[in-house]
Design a protein around this motif. Structure first.
Motif, PDB file in Angstrom:
ATOM      1  N   SER A 104       5.303   0.808  -0.321  1.00 45.51           N
ATOM      2  CA  SER A 104       4.393   1.953  -0.293  1.00 45.51           C
ATOM      3  C   SER A 104       4.968   3.066   0.590  1.00 45.51           C
ATOM      4  CB  SER A 104       3.030   1.502   0.238  1.00 45.51           C
ATOM      5  OG  SER A 104       2.232   2.611   0.553  1.00 45.51           O
ATOM      6  N   LEU A 105       5.462   2.686   1.769  1.00 52.32           N
ATOM      7  CA  LEU A 105       6.074   3.660   2.690  1.00 52.32           C
ATOM      8  C   LEU A 105       7.337   4.272   2.082  1.00 52.32           C
ATOM      9  CD1 LEU A 105       6.136   5.009   5.460  1.00 52.32           C
ATOM     10  CD2 LEU A 105       7.242   2.972   6.364  1.00 52.32           C
ATOM     11  N   ARG A 106       8.098   3.437   1.382  1.00 52.06           N
ATOM     12  CA  ARG A 106       9.337   3.917   0.737  1.00 52.06           C
ATOM     13  C   ARG A 106       9.037   5.022  -0.272  1.00 52.06           C
ATOM     14  NH1 ARG A 106      11.912   1.337  -3.784  1.00 52.06           N
ATOM     15  NH2 ARG A 106      13.977   2.186  -4.099  1.00 52.06           N
ATOM     16  N   TYR A 107       8.019   4.800  -1.111  1.00 50.31           N
ATOM     17  CA  TYR A 107       7.680   5.802  -2.129  1.00 50.31           C
ATOM     18  C   TYR A 107       7.064   7.059  -1.513  1.00 50.31           C
ATOM     19  CZ  TYR A 107       9.069   2.890  -6.002  1.00 50.31           C
ATOM     20  OH  TYR A 107       9.834   2.164  -6.887  1.00 50.31           O
ATOM     21  N   LYS A 108       6.371   6.904  -0.380  1.00 47.65           N
ATOM     22  CA  LYS A 108       5.843   8.075   0.327  1.00 47.65           C
ATOM     23  C   LYS A 108       6.988   8.950   0.840  1.00 47.65           C
ATOM     24  CE  LYS A 108       1.356   6.342   1.852  1.00 47.65           C
ATOM     25  NZ  LYS A 108       0.547   5.897   2.996  1.00 47.65           N
TER      26      LYS A 108
END
Length: 248
Positions: A104-108
């Motif tokens: 999730s953090l990666r895609y953000k």
């Protein structure tokens, strides 16, 4: 007849199979919230359970995606026809899954969100999901040309001993940005859960539980033994009589 294989070779082969399968599914299903895989070997078939936050995307239209993955796994690892089955299982609480939160953090970050804002958002979501503590580390060329690391912490976190194995769920991911590669490390400490659904069943060894003391029993309610004996007309024997008391 199946060929005999030593126990050591079998464990190594199982480990290599799991690592390669996990790598394949991580690359294929990262955007669908892939959160781990479980392999169950039964006498009839090998069952592979894929845990993900969006199981509908893993299955695909009319189960097309899962059939494609089954075919790939079967051909790559040389399973006999129909001896391997893939299933999709929804993650009960994605806020307590380090893999799901790292992705999730990666895609953000790929979407262009500021590092600090993205990390604090993930941190808050994890703590609201019932975690005891969490830590997010992002390292690399964040703003300037000089690489550095930013660490975000909340709650209670342990780092050593056997409880760290039971309680900590960790994940590392890499983000390919224009200025370079960023490294993401997410560690989540789960809370103790006697049912074993949201966390480990085993409590932390240094936790001391102080029980509430029992209410003092009122002695006046209980009959006294001496009075009972007198009522019954009890005559003391020699062994019951004190030395100073004369015997009649």
């Amino acid at each position: 007849m199946a060929t005999q294989i030593s126990k050591k070779r079998k464990f190594v082969a199982d480990g290599v199979f799991y690592a390669e399968l996990n790598e394949l599914l991580t690359r294929e299903l990262a955007e669908h919230g892939y959160s781990g895989v479980e392999v169950r070997v039964t006498p009839i078939r090998t069952e592979i359970i894929i845990r993900a936050t969006r199981t509908q995307n893993v299955l695909g239209t009319k189960g097309r995606r899962i059939r494609e993955l089954t075919s790939v796994v079967q051909k790559r690892f040389k399973f006999p026809e129909g001896s391997v089955e893939l299933y999709a299982e929804k993650v009960a609480n994605r806020g307590l899954s380090a893999i799901a939160q790292a992705e999730s953090l990666r895609y953000k970050l790929l979407g262009g969100l500021a590092v600090r804002r993205a990390c604090y958002g993930v941190l808050r979501f994890i703590m609201e999901s019932g975690a005891k503590g969490c830590e997010v580390i992002v390292s690399g060329k964040l703003r300037a040309q000089r690489a550095k690391a930013m660490k975000f912490k909340d709650g209670y976190m342990i780092a050593s001993g056997h409880p760290a194995v039971e309680y900590i769920d960790g994940c590392v991911r890499h983000v390919m940005l224009r200025q370079g590669v960023l490294g993401i490390k997410v560690r989540i400490m789960k809370d103790w859960d006697p049912s074993g659904k949201q966390g480990p069943k085993i409590p932390l060894p240094d936790v001391v539980t102080v029980h509430t003391p029992k209410e003092d029993e009122i002695m006046s309610d209980k009959p006294q033994i001496g009075k009972e004996k007198e009522k019954e007309g009890y005559q003391p024997y020699m062994e019951d009589t004190p030395a100073s008391m004369p015997v009649s």
